[in-house]
Scaffold this motif. Sequence first.
Motif, PDB file in Angstrom:
ATOM      1  N   LEU A  54      58.656  33.593  16.356  1.00  0.00           N
ATOM      2  CA  LEU A  54      57.586  32.637  16.641  1.00  0.00           C
ATOM      3  C   LEU A  54      56.677  32.479  15.428  1.00  0.00           C
ATOM      4  O   LEU A  54      56.323  31.366  15.044  1.00  0.00           O
ATOM      5  CB  LEU A  54      56.778  33.149  17.836  1.00  0.00           C
ATOM      6  N   ARG A  58      56.090  29.091  13.387  1.00  0.00           N
ATOM      7  CA  ARG A  58      54.743  28.601  13.088  1.00  0.00           C
ATOM      8  C   ARG A  58      54.519  28.507  11.589  1.00  0.00           C
ATOM      9  O   ARG A  58      53.934  27.544  11.072  1.00  0.00           O
ATOM     10  CB  ARG A  58      53.701  29.542  13.690  1.00  0.00           C
ATOM     11  N   ASN A 173      43.659  34.232  21.406  1.00  0.00           N
ATOM     12  CA  ASN A 173      44.126  34.525  22.750  1.00  0.00           C
ATOM     13  C   ASN A 173      45.203  33.558  23.207  1.00  0.00           C
ATOM     14  O   ASN A 173      46.145  33.945  23.897  1.00  0.00           O
ATOM     15  CB  ASN A 173      42.963  34.503  23.733  1.00  0.00           C
ATOM     16  N   ASP A 174      45.051  32.289  22.812  1.00  0.00           N
ATOM     17  CA  ASP A 174      46.064  31.309  23.197  1.00  0.00           C
ATOM     18  C   ASP A 174      47.422  31.728  22.662  1.00  0.00           C
ATOM     19  O   ASP A 174      48.430  31.692  23.362  1.00  0.00           O
ATOM     20  CB  ASP A 174      45.689  29.924  22.659  1.00  0.00           C
ATOM     21  N   PHE A 175      47.367  32.115  21.392  1.00  0.00           N
ATOM     22  CA  PHE A 175      48.625  32.552  20.757  1.00  0.00           C
ATOM     23  C   PHE A 175      49.185  33.778  21.469  1.00  0.00           C
ATOM     24  O   PHE A 175      50.380  33.865  21.766  1.00  0.00           O
ATOM     25  CB  PHE A 175      48.340  32.835  19.282  1.00  0.00           C
ATOM     26  N   ASN A 177      48.675  34.771  24.526  1.00  0.00           N
ATOM     27  CA  ASN A 177      49.182  34.404  25.844  1.00  0.00           C
ATOM     28  C   ASN A 177      50.515  33.684  25.751  1.00  0.00           C
ATOM     29  O   ASN A 177      51.397  33.885  26.584  1.00  0.00           O
ATOM     30  CB  ASN A 177      48.161  33.533  26.577  1.00  0.00           C
ATOM     31  N   GLN A 178      50.605  32.841  24.722  1.00  0.00           N
ATOM     32  CA  GLN A 178      51.873  32.130  24.520  1.00  0.00           C
ATOM     33  C   GLN A 178      52.988  33.145  24.294  1.00  0.00           C
ATOM     34  O   GLN A 178      54.069  33.066  24.889  1.00  0.00           O
ATOM     35  CB  GLN A 178      51.722  31.214  23.298  1.00  0.00           C
ATOM     36  N   LEU A 179      52.703  34.173  23.475  1.00  0.00           N
ATOM     37  CA  LEU A 179      53.687  35.222  23.211  1.00  0.00           C
ATOM     38  C   LEU A 179      54.007  36.003  24.483  1.00  0.00           C
ATOM     39  O   LEU A 179      55.159  36.308  24.766  1.00  0.00           O
ATOM     40  CB  LEU A 179      53.157  36.199  22.161  1.00  0.00           C
ATOM     41  N   LYS A 180      52.993  36.270  25.254  1.00  0.00           N
ATOM     42  CA  LYS A 180      53.192  37.026  26.486  1.00  0.00           C
ATOM     43  C   LYS A 180      54.101  36.241  27.428  1.00  0.00           C
ATOM     44  O   LYS A 180      54.984  36.805  28.085  1.00  0.00           O
ATOM     45  CB  LYS A 180      51.849  37.319  27.144  1.00  0.00           C
ATOM     46  N   THR A 181      53.860  34.952  27.509  1.00  0.00           N
ATOM     47  CA  THR A 181      54.696  34.115  28.364  1.00  0.00           C
ATOM     48  C   THR A 181      56.150  34.164  27.917  1.00  0.00           C
ATOM     49  O   THR A 181      57.069  34.263  28.736  1.00  0.00           O
ATOM     50  CB  THR A 181      54.193  32.659  28.330  1.00  0.00           C
ATOM     51  N   LEU A 182      56.312  34.130  26.589  1.00  0.00           N
ATOM     52  CA  LEU A 182      57.683  34.110  26.067  1.00  0.00           C
ATOM     53  C   LEU A 182      58.383  35.463  26.247  1.00  0.00           C
ATOM     54  O   LEU A 182      59.556  35.519  26.606  1.00  0.00           O
ATOM     55  CB  LEU A 182      57.659  33.753  24.575  1.00  0.00           C
ATOM     56  N   THR A 207      46.043  40.864  25.361  1.00  0.00           N
ATOM     57  CA  THR A 207      46.313  40.315  26.683  1.00  0.00           C
ATOM     58  C   THR A 207      46.132  41.375  27.758  1.00  0.00           C
ATOM     59  O   THR A 207      46.227  41.094  28.942  1.00  0.00           O
ATOM     60  CB  THR A 207      47.753  39.787  26.768  1.00  0.00           C
TER      61      THR A 207
END
Lengths: 793, 222
Positions: A54, A58, A173-175, A177-182, A207
């Motif tokens: 990721l 990016r 945090n957005d990043f 969370n995005q990683l956590k989702t993935l 997170t």
Amino acid sequence: MKLSLRSHILLPFIILIIVTSIAIIGSVFFATRNNINNQAEEALHTGKRVFERLMSVRGNQLITSSEILVSDFGFKTAIASEDKNTILSALENYQQRINVDLMMIHDLDGTLVSTTDKKHPYILTKEIINKIKEDGGILTALLIKDSAYQVAILPVMAPTTIAWATVGVAIDNDFANQLKTLTNLDISFSGNTKDGDTNLEIFHISTLSTAASKNQSQFSEEMMHVTTSQKEEFLSLPITITENNEFLIHAYVFSSLTNAYAQYNPLKWQIFVITMLALILSIIGALLISKNISQPIAFFVKAAKKISDGHYNEQTSQFVQNTQEISELEESFRKMQTGISERETKILHQAYHDTLTGLPNRTQTKDYINTLIKKGHGTEFSVISINIIGFSQINDTFGFDVGDNFLKTFAERLNESTGNNSHASRLSADDFITVMTSACLDTIAKDTKHLKETLEKSINISGIDIAVSIRLGVSLYPEHGADAEQLLRRSSIALNVAESRNISLDFYQPGEEKEHLKRIRLISDLGDAIKNNDLVMYYQPKVDLHTQTITQVEALIRWIHKDLGFIPPDDFIGLAESSGMMPDLTRWVLTSVAGQAKSWRQQNIDVIVAINLSAHDIAHDGLPSFITQLLSDHQLTANDFMLEITESAVMENPHQAIQVLEQFKSLGIDLSIDDFGTGYSSLSQLKSMPVDELKIDKSFILNLESNKDDQVIVQSTIQLGHNIGLRIVAEGVETQAAWHLLEQWGCDKLQGYFISRPVPADDFTAWYPHYQVSEFCHNQKPMNVALTREAES
Amino acid sequence: MKKHELSSPQCTSTLNSSIILILLFLSSPASAWTVTVLDQDGQPAQNAVVHISGPGITSSDTDVAIMDQVNRQYSPHVLAIRKNQKVSFPNSDNVRHHVYSFSKTKPFEMKLYAGTPNNPITFETEGIVVLGCNIHDSMLGYIAVYGDGKFGVVDDAGKIVFSEPQKSVATLDIWHPNLADKTKTHYSGHLSGQNNITVTINITHPPKKTPSKKNKFGRFYK
């Protein structure tokens, strides 16, 4: 402590199951834990790869965007304008266009020219500038105050480098969370400024809802376990995003172990429940098994205890058991119980009873007597030993069957005659005991006599009337003994006394036991005396009145006991006869005399040695052959020996005696009848006996000169003997008067103290050459030495 | 920028650790003399510009200088001109070029054109002008503008010949596009009088091969 059988069976079961359960639970626990850790590690590695991918994507986007940016002529123109507002507006314009979080322009020295985020000014370091110069650009992360950015920094070329352009996206945090989702993993970022060795964290996002404790001062790339403040356990993998002289930025991916463990909790519970069930079932099973085994054992233990206590006849209650082995054991047990019971009864009976007659035996009689004694004062009773005279003759004559029946009948009669107040028992073949309780001692003599009369009635066996003759020995309680053993022994002694005196009834006399014991001792010592040559032979000369010389000596045995002193031959010869030692004694005497005779022959002492034979000796064959052998062994002839047999011995069994005497005679040995005149022999018997000499008993000689009757008897006997061709010897000659009378009557030989006492062989040897009959008669000088010796002994 | 150069401490030093000037005075005839410019490796420093100044040293050339564009490159790579001299930018390629300069000496722009433009551009200020092409990033050219003295770009052997008497020379400057410190190299004082003067300069060689697109920024981390 001894464990019960049940515990012995139960314990291993329970221990085995518990150990197995622990092993299973342990292995499941470790396996799942291991598995969970492995899965967590794998997830973390995957997470790391996803993260890197990721970041790379990016980064590439950043590069692409920024490359286009710095290539834009308008942008270049704006930068080249050196007008700050123009440059800032251009940056903001492009930031919106490519949707990034940060744009900065630095001049060639690294000084910040313009930035879209004034709150986070940043000066490019020489390190980064050199890197850009070297590589034509850099993709990195920057830690600016409390924010972190992934940035691409490129030169602005117009056409030579006129500035450095930075394009960045926030690590926020957005990043995360995005990683956590993935990745489905928690992630955190931290940025630390470097100040010497100490790191100061100025940037942190995560997170995780609660802070994970990192107690690691040194950063490492290793997997590590971390625990949150809420006790949630994580496995964490650190990832270095960037590190330079100024700062370092890390990412951490977290995989929750607590959650993973929780997934296995139902399995653990299942195993635990299954184990507990197995444990309970096994315990129940073991209990059943142990009950099935231990119950019969307890039953048999009880039964065996009963048996060992002697309760054979109590039937142990039936034990219901369907196991074959137990049933067989139970059956065997019952058989054993019955068997033991039967055998014990039998053994007990045999122990206390005589098998033939069924009468009690000595043991029981003893018990009976002791019981009587225990009754205490006023108890008086007699112990009567009974011997059937001549029972062996009954056996010999009529056979053992008749003998046995005789004994049975006798026993019955004994049992009946004594009645309730008595107790009869059998000791040996013809020895019986009866215990009679009487009201008082006075009646005992009467009762005993009555008993004797009752028992001596003849017994009819198979039509044969057999006369019964018994002998009784009686001891009385309390006079003759304090216990059963003593009473029985003294009763027996009384019987022996009666036997030796040839009377049919004797009451024990105090002191008889001592005599009895002495006799027993002599019997035992006599055997040793024969073996050890403690016996000695004495010799008493006989004078031949025709030649006026010593022609014969009579060999007489002497026993000087080391403790009891001189033992009269009459005492110990009787003992030897009754104890069966007579043959040994006779052989010893014969051998000893033969040796002495040989010695005298060699010294030219020409005397015939006369040896006394007992009734026992002539009652048995074998002696003649022994004497023959003895004579030849010592180079002696039959003429060197002479045998003297008492008249009474001959008369005990004249037929047998004459046969043996014939044998001696045929050997050529002269025979003499000793103690003639005391044995009731008839003239016809005298006539038929193959003897050469009569020896008149000293009882007729001792008082010869004064007793007219003796004178008549002796004179007649001399004449009678001469008339039937026998020589006459007188013994007990103690005076010159007797000598002269006998010489006058024509007696052939004299023997007695007047001539010499019996003396040891050496004394005789010394005495013999000097003896002169004529001188002796005139001087009347007895043999002092011999007398002295006799006195001493 | 000139001001900056003059204030440099190197101005007064006759011998510098990084720049070695060896002045060799050969024979006495006061005719032509040569300056050879070598780089730190002893190789001829091509594209170097040598400038001398002193009393009586002037350049009379007033012609329009030519900065051609051949095979998507400026030709010559370095052009030295006198202040207020005009430069023409003919396009010899069959593609159009967008010549521009953001240099403060002379910012200008000649939007996409082909052939020879009608109006040459006058460079009124001393200094260096960096030339680029908006649509061909690889195109790069330099124009050095001098206000006095005599100057010229060295040949392929790093040599340039001057005929002015050495006694008149007060200063000697050397400039090169890749000079390590990006400033002119300035010398003052009397020359040795030798016919052949060799000057060594420190230049930065551009990377020999450009990194591939993929690995343009090297390693991602660290």
